[in-house]
Structures are given as structure tokens and as C-alpha cells.
Scaffold this active site. Structure first.
Site, PDB file in Angstrom:
ATOM      1  N   CYS A  75       0.824  -1.299  -0.011  1.00 10.09           N
ATOM      2  CA  CYS A  75       0.051  -0.014   0.057  1.00 10.09           C
ATOM      3  C   CYS A  75       0.894   1.266   0.007  1.00 10.09           C
ATOM      4  CB  CYS A  75      -0.977  -0.101   1.166  1.00 10.09           C
ATOM      5  SG  CYS A  75      -1.868   1.388   1.299  1.00 10.09           S
ATOM      6  N   CYS A  81      -0.653   6.102   7.153  1.00  7.89           N
ATOM      7  CA  CYS A  81      -2.062   5.650   7.413  1.00  7.89           C
ATOM      8  C   CYS A  81      -1.830   4.868   8.751  1.00  7.89           C
ATOM      9  CB  CYS A  81      -2.672   4.986   6.445  1.00  7.89           C
ATOM     10  SG  CYS A  81      -4.174   4.079   6.751  1.00  7.89           S
ATOM     11  N   CYS A  84      -3.327   0.181   9.037  1.00  7.22           N
ATOM     12  CA  CYS A  84      -2.595  -1.116   9.224  1.00  7.22           C
ATOM     13  C   CYS A  84      -1.351  -1.045  10.169  1.00  7.22           C
ATOM     14  CB  CYS A  84      -2.186  -1.778   7.822  1.00  7.22           C
ATOM     15  SG  CYS A  84      -3.301  -2.064   6.719  1.00  7.22           S
ATOM     16  N   CYS A 160      -7.645   1.347  -0.991  1.00  9.08           N
ATOM     17  CA  CYS A 160      -7.249   0.491   0.190  1.00  9.08           C
ATOM     18  C   CYS A 160      -7.156  -0.833  -0.048  1.00  9.08           C
ATOM     19  CB  CYS A 160      -8.026   0.979   1.354  1.00  9.08           C
ATOM     20  SG  CYS A 160      -7.842  -0.241   2.831  1.00  9.08           S
ATOM     21  N   GLN A 279     -19.456  -8.451  11.566  1.00  2.23           N
ATOM     22  CA  GLN A 279     -18.122  -8.519  11.267  1.00  2.23           C
ATOM     23  C   GLN A 279     -17.653  -8.170   9.936  1.00  2.23           C
ATOM     24  OE1 GLN A 279     -16.495  -9.582  13.669  1.00  2.23           O
ATOM     25  NE2 GLN A 279     -17.476 -11.093  15.060  1.00  2.23           N
ATOM     26  N   GLU A 330     -29.185  -8.457  23.422  1.00  2.00           N
ATOM     27  CA  GLU A 330     -28.329  -7.451  22.717  1.00  2.00           C
ATOM     28  C   GLU A 330     -28.912  -6.135  23.194  1.00  2.00           C
ATOM     29  OE1 GLU A 330     -25.804  -6.917  20.503  1.00  2.00           O
ATOM     30  OE2 GLU A 330     -26.816  -4.798  20.522  1.00  2.00           O
ATOM     31  N   CYS A 405     -12.645 -10.497  20.691  1.00  2.60           N
ATOM     32  CA  CYS A 405     -11.904  -9.717  19.611  1.00  2.60           C
ATOM     33  C   CYS A 405     -10.671  -8.785  20.118  1.00  2.60           C
ATOM     34  CB  CYS A 405     -12.747  -8.572  18.826  1.00  2.60           C
ATOM     35  SG  CYS A 405     -13.765  -7.613  19.812  1.00  2.60           S
TER      36      CYS A 405
HETATM   37  C1  LIG Z   1     -19.045  -8.266  18.501  1.00  6.93           C
HETATM   38  S1  LIG Z   1     -20.808  -7.881  18.374  1.00  6.93           S
HETATM   39  C2  LIG Z   1     -21.641  -9.468  18.349  1.00  6.93           C
HETATM   40  C3  LIG Z   1     -21.928  -9.861  16.996  1.00  6.93           C
HETATM   41  C4  LIG Z   1     -22.940 -11.062  17.058  1.00  6.93           C
HETATM   42  N1  LIG Z   1     -22.431 -12.257  17.752  1.00  6.93           N
HETATM   43  C5  LIG Z   1     -23.183 -11.335  15.440  1.00  6.93           C
HETATM   44  O1  LIG Z   1     -23.160 -12.807  15.049  1.00  6.93           O
HETATM   45  O2  LIG Z   1     -23.587 -10.500  14.789  1.00  6.93           O
HETATM   46  C6  LIG Z   1     -20.837  -7.262  19.861  1.00  6.93           C
HETATM   47  C7  LIG Z   1     -22.425  -6.821  20.251  1.00  6.93           C
HETATM   48  O3  LIG Z   1     -22.633  -6.486  21.665  1.00  6.93           O
HETATM   49  C8  LIG Z   1     -23.456  -5.559  21.616  1.00  6.93           C
HETATM   50  N2  LIG Z   1     -23.363  -5.027  23.158  1.00  6.93           N
HETATM   51  C9  LIG Z   1     -22.408  -3.893  23.426  1.00  6.93           C
HETATM   52  N3  LIG Z   1     -22.631  -3.928  24.914  1.00  6.93           N
HETATM   53  C10 LIG Z   1     -23.695  -4.634  25.609  1.00  6.93           C
HETATM   54  C11 LIG Z   1     -24.126  -4.724  26.612  1.00  6.93           C
HETATM   55  N4  LIG Z   1     -23.837  -4.131  27.988  1.00  6.93           N
HETATM   56  N5  LIG Z   1     -25.185  -5.702  26.583  1.00  6.93           N
HETATM   57  C12 LIG Z   1     -25.666  -6.266  25.694  1.00  6.93           C
HETATM   58  N6  LIG Z   1     -25.043  -6.278  24.255  1.00  6.93           N
HETATM   59  C13 LIG Z   1     -24.126  -5.360  24.334  1.00  6.93           C
HETATM   60  C14 LIG Z   1     -23.257  -4.554  20.568  1.00  6.93           C
HETATM   61  O4  LIG Z   1     -24.351  -3.544  20.260  1.00  6.93           O
HETATM   62  C15 LIG Z   1     -22.654  -5.356  19.312  1.00  6.93           C
HETATM   63  O5  LIG Z   1     -23.928  -5.569  18.779  1.00  6.93           O
END
Ligand SMILES: C[S@@+](CC[C@H](N)C(=O)[O-])C[C@H]1O[C@@H](n2cnc3c(N)ncnc32)[C@H](O)[C@@H]1O
Length: 447
Positions: A75, A81, A84, A160, A279, A330, A405
């Protein structure tokens, strides 16, 4: 720090280790200096740029003896940047650094000594389905680009390598529209101007969000016309964001024009709000979620999933596990609404209960009959709040599946869980090649 190590001084030294952001570490009489772009094993000349009592940062001046792992970044913006961190390192070595990083973090943060496998990889380039770029000004022109490392100066960019060609196309289309119509870029010091960020997600079609400092999208008719001519199939949104600060999207997103019909992800019919999480690397996401399903092979009981987002994992598991029922928790209401539609389209709605609530609050109310089952967590980078961990300890689930993550918060959370749960399986996934980030799947079982 020894008195003699001061900012501005130059040294020749060997790079003895790597840091958590992929940088090299040299030691001056045991005093660690972090040097971007230096690779373990190299002999380098550096200049100290910032010194503290226990560590310093240095600038790489010259590579005297390069590492066999050094490669030429593909790149042209890589040096400037901040996107990365590892393009100068061979891909095999990147995977090894990530593997070691997880192993060391678990040891340091949790006292856990465990052999971690090489991250599973599906792609090295062109993997991101999401682009988020700030608008800036170059003379009297509006540009799109990236913030130069550690600044808010926008450096214009045309492409990119982490995205397919659609990214260059949409950068061109949007900057042409802005300049043809004199739509101004936001100036965060003067707090004037309109265009703040461009956020695009690519699934079957491009979903384009213009983030602007105002209540309405300016010159919308001209933009719609251009998108119809250039793309045909697209969805255009506007997100008003008049707040100061670094948050990219505003609190709301308005649909402006185009096609909002469902798109395909893992065989699911998906309609997503631009505010919902997805993701960024779908090939690796698929491999990871297949692995989660394998870890549940033979289980047909109930499942509680915290941080379930739009429920891609929930619905794909529910499809494969016809006897199980799911509770998906969620906090973001847009994501929960999207998740309900995805499950309904897949004929799974009667087996998944979607709960829009904070994960900690949900766990406090968990009834005894729901305990002892499988818990799945896929939290954001900050990991799991301590009240969720406390409840998970009390509930004594048979199995916890943790998709992380961030190795640092994963280590912290595993330390808190380890009296009751032991690690049965751990497998990293390279969701973010060329960057230091890595996803890790951990399966814990009750001791
Ligand atoms: C890494 S993503 C999960 C993705 C999901 N497993 C999928 O298959 O799409 C993390 C999620 O946690 C939610 N989140 C963050 N803080 C939270 C909380 N205190 N209670 C519940 N959900 C929460 C975010 O809005 C986000 O959608």
C-alpha cells in the site's frame, strides 16, 4: 531509565521483541524502546522521540540488518495511514506474532499457560466489507482519506488494499459529487462545513451513509442521480452528527434512496441498519461460526447468547440445531429489530427469544431453571462487565463459548472465570490481516 537516554539521541541496537501493536522493541540497558516498523531480529538505527521513566518511543532511521520476515508493503499510504500495523511483515510471521501475543497475554493477565494454535486464515487482502473515511479539505477541494497517524490531518486516498475495488469507485463518486456541487467538508476546529464521514458497507450492494453536520443531506437530488447512473443498485442513508468529538455515526440514520431489500449472509436473508454491528470479514466469520457450531455438536439443549448483535450467529446455530431454543440478548434496539427479521425470514422466530437489554441486567434476572445450560458471549473490545462474570460464576453453566476480539480483555475475563471453568479449546481466527487485531474462540467447561 538511565540519565543518558534522552529524546533526540540516536542508537544502534538489535530488535529483541515485538509489542502488542506489532511494533519492535529494543532494550537500552533493559530500558524498553518501542519502534514502529522494526521487526524482531533486525539491527536498526533509531532516534528516541519520547522518553518516560520506564519506557520510550523511537523512530526508525535505518535498517542495518533486515529480518528475513521483512516484505515490501503493497500500500502506498502504509507509512502514513494508521489503519494497518503489519504490512511490512510476511503474512506467516504476522500469524505467528498474533499466536504468541495471545499466549503471552493469557499468561500475563490470567496466569494461564496454554499452547495457542496458529490463527486460522482465509484471506490476506480485500477482506473488509466496511469502509469508514473522514472528509477533509485540500485547498478548495473536498477529499476523502485517512487521518495521518496520531493526527486529525486527512490524507487523501484513492484505494485501500483491505477492500475490493468497490471502495475506490465509491471514493471517486462521492468526492466528485461533493466538488461538483460545492458541498463543504467539516472543519473540526472551526466547527463549520458539512461533510464529516463516509461510511459504506458492501454486501450484495453498496450501502452508503453520508455523515453530515446538519439536519438534512445537502444536494441529495444530485447525489441520487449520480448513484443511479454510476451504481444502479445501492442504498443511500444520511446520519446527522452535530456533536463534537470522534464518534463517527450520529445517533440516527435516515434512509434516503435506493434498494433496501434483504441481502444474503451465510444463507440468511439479512436487512441491516447501518447502526448495527456486522463482522468486517465474512469469510473468516463463517469459519469461526462453523467452529462454534462444531463445539456444540451433539448438544440439543437451550442456549443463552449475550451480545448477540443482529443474531447472525444465533440464527445460523438455530438452523443447525433444530431441537434447541435460544435467548439472544443485545443492547442496541436497531440490532434487535434486524435480528428479529433475519430469524423470521429463516423460519426460526418461534425458537429464538430476542431480548433488548444490557447483558449484566439480564444475567441478574436469570432464573434458576435457565442455569446450567450453554452460555455464548461475543462482547465488544472492552470484554464482559464484572457483574456478568459474577453471575456466570454463580450460574455454573456446563459450557461457556467466548468469542473475543481483544486478547487483553479475554485474559482478564478468563482469570475471573478460571476457578469454576477450565479452558477446553482455544483457537484464534485472523479476522483482521495486516493489522495487530485478532479474534479468538475459547470453549470453557465447568470444572
Ligand atoms: C461483537 S458484536 C456481536 C456480534 C454477533 N455475535 C453477530 O453474530 O452478529 C458485540 C455486540 O454487543 C453489543 N453490546 C455492547 N454492549 C452490550 C451490553 N452491555 N449488553 C448487551 N449487548 C451489548 C453491541 O451492540 C454489539 O452488537
Amino acid at each position: 531509565m538511565l540519565e543518558r537516554h534522552r529524546g533526540g539521541e540516536e542508537y544502534i541496537a538489535e530488535v529483541v521483541d515485538f509489542g502488542m501493536n506489532g511494533e519492535g522493541i529494543i532494550k537500552l540497558d533493559n530500558y524498553p524502546v518501542f519502534v514502529n516498523n522494526a521487526i524482531k531480529g533486525e539491527k536498526v538505527k533509531i532516534r528516541l522521540t519520547y522518553t518516560k521513566k520506564d519506557y520510550a518511543f523511537g523512530e526508525l532511521l535505518e535498517i542495518i540488518e533486515p529480518s528475513p520476515d521483512r516484505v515490501k508493503p503493497i500500500c502506498p499510504y502504509y507509512a502514513k495511514c494508521g489503519g494497518c500495523d503489519m504490512q511490512h511483515i510476511s503474512y506467516e510471521r504476522q500469524l505467528e506474532i498474533k499466536r504468541l501475543h495471545i499466549e503471552r497475554t493469557l499468561k500475563k493477565n490470567a496466569g494461564i499457560e496454554i499452547e495457542v494454535l496458529t490463527p486460522i486464515s482465509k484471506n490476506q487482502w480485500k477482506y473488509r466489507n466496511k469502509l469508514a473515511l473522514p472528509f477533509g479539505r485540500r485547498g478548495d477541494r473536498v477529499v476523502l482519506g485517512f487521518y495521518e497517524k496520531q493526527t486529525h490531518k486527512v490524507v487523501p486516498m484513492k484505494f485501500c488494499p483491505l477492500h475490493e475495488d468497490w471502495a475506490s469507485n465509491v471514493i471517486r463518486i462521492i468526492t466528485e459529487w461533493a466538488n461538483e456541487n460545492n458541498v463543504s467538508a467539516y472543519d473540526e476546529l472551526a466547527l463549520d462545513g458539512f461533510l464529516r464521514h463516509l461510511v459504506v458497507r458492501k454486501l450484495d450492494r453498496l450501502e452508503i451513509v453520508i455523515v453530515g453536520n446538519g439536519d438534512e443531506l445537502l444536494n441529495r437530488a444530485e447525489l441520487i442521480l449520480k448513484l443511479k447512473q454510476e451504481l444502479g443498485d445501492y442504498a443511500l442513508y444520511f446520519s446527522p452528527n452535530k456533536a463534537r468529538g470522534n464518534v463517527i455515526l450520529g445517533d440516527t440514520v435516515e434512509f434516503i434512496s435506493g434498494n433496501q431489500s434483504a441481502q444474503d449472509i451465510l444463507g440468511l436473508k439479512v436487512k441491516l441498519s447501518p447502526l448495527s454491528f456486522l463482522q468486517v470479514n465474512l469469510d473468516v466469520m463463517k469459519a469461526l461460526y462453523d467452529d462454534v457450531a462444531r463445539q456444540l455438536d451433539g448438544y440439543d439443549g437451550d442456549i443463552i447468547e449475550l451480545f448477540s448483535g443482529v443474531g447472525i450467529l444465533t440464527s445460523s446455530l438455530a438452523k443447525r440445531m433444530p431441537r434447541s431454543t435460544f435467548k439472544a440478548v443485545e443492547i442496541a434496539s436497531e440490532a434487535v429489530e434486524d435480528a428479529k427479521v433475519i430469524a423470521k425470514n429463516a423460519g426460526l422466530r418461534d425458537r429464538i427469544e430476542f431480548i433488548c437489554e444490557d447483558a449484566g441486567k439480564y444475567m441478574e434476572e436469570l432464573s434458576d431453571s435457565q442455569k446450567k445450560k450453554v452460555l455464548i458471549v461475543d462482547p465488544p473490545r472492552k470484554g464482559i462487565d464484572s457483574n456478568v462474570i459474577e453471575k456466570a460464576l454463580l450460574a455454573r453453566f456446563d459450557k461457556i463459548i467466548y468469542v473475543s476480539c481483544n486478547p487483553a480483555t479475554l485474559g482478564r475475563d478468563l482469570k475471573a472465570l478460571q476457578d469454576i471453568y477450565k479452558i477446553e479449546y482455544i483457537q484464534p481466527y485472523d479476522m483482521f490481516p495486516q493489522t495487530m487485531h485478532v479474534e479468538t474462540l475459547v470453549v470453557l467447561t465447568k470444572r
